[in-house]
Design an enzyme around this catalytic site. Structure first.
Site, short mmCIF file in Angstrom:
data_model
loop_
_atom_site.label_atom_id
_atom_site.label_comp_id
_atom_site.label_asym_id
_atom_site.label_seq_id
_atom_site.Cartn_x
_atom_site.Cartn_y
_atom_site.Cartn_z
N ARG A 104 19.90 -34.33 37.93
CA ARG A 104 19.02 -33.28 37.41
C ARG A 104 19.50 -32.82 36.03
NH1 ARG A 104 14.15 -31.19 38.23
NH2 ARG A 104 14.47 -31.15 40.47
N ILE A 116 21.36 -22.61 37.09
CA ILE A 116 20.91 -22.74 38.48
C ILE A 116 20.85 -24.22 38.84
CG2 ILE A 116 19.16 -22.12 40.17
CD1 ILE A 116 18.17 -19.96 38.37
N PRO A 117 22.02 -24.84 39.07
CA PRO A 117 21.99 -26.27 39.41
C PRO A 117 21.34 -26.53 40.76
CG PRO A 117 24.20 -25.37 39.71
CD PRO A 117 23.38 -24.30 39.06
N HIS A 118 20.52 -27.57 40.79
CA HIS A 118 19.89 -27.99 42.04
C HIS A 118 19.58 -29.47 41.92
CE1 HIS A 118 16.85 -26.49 39.25
NE2 HIS A 118 15.99 -27.34 39.79
N GLY A 119 19.28 -30.08 43.03
CA GLY A 119 19.06 -31.51 43.06
C GLY A 119 17.70 -31.92 42.54
#
Length: 143
Positions: A46, A60-63
């Site tokens: 991402r 806001i790290p997310h997959g």
């Protein structure tokens, strides 16, 4: 089940690299039973596509969307780095890892965006003296 629990709120006095911050966020989500270990790679992918830095010191790290099957339950983790994180050139203080089942991540993201759009709220979160105090301030996003 609460999407954020006190054991997933951390404060570090020092700094971290973006990779270290991603590893910690993914590790907390794995420990919560919310994602599989493969979710970390999806978070890295991402970031290669688009930075998850949101402004106001927030990342806001997310997959990736392709990693939806790595998500077992919706959960959040919040890590404050008082020394900051160089997030692909942007200065992040707060790294909030997100795993959302189905479309739940959109609701979670909007709650966080609202909280971090107010500079006074961000200032309060930045001076919280303990992880417990920080958790208490974040409880409003805890639907």
């Amino acid at each position: 089940m609460s999407i954020l629990t006190p054991d997933r709120v951390r404060i570090h006095t020092g700094s971290a690299t973006q990779e270290e911050a991603l590893q910690e966020a993914a590790g907390l989500l794995v420990a919560a039973g919310a994602v599989t270990p493969a979710y970390l790679d999806a978070m890295r992918q991402r970031e290669q596509t688009v930075s998850t830095y949101m402004g106001n010191g927030l990342a806001i790290p997310h997959g990736t969307n392709e990693a939806k099957n790595e998500i077992l339950a919706s959960a959040l983790c919040v890590v404050r780095y008082d020394g900051g994180v160089d997030w692909a050139g942007d200065p992040a203080t707060f790294v909030i890892g997100i795993a959302g089942r189905g479309d739940e991540h959109l609701e979670i993201l909007s709650q966080i965006a609202i909280l971090f759009s107010d500079e006074d709220d961000v200032a309060r979160l930045t001076v919280a003296g303990s992880a417990e105090e920080l958790y208490g301030m974040l409880a409003e996003v805890n639907g």
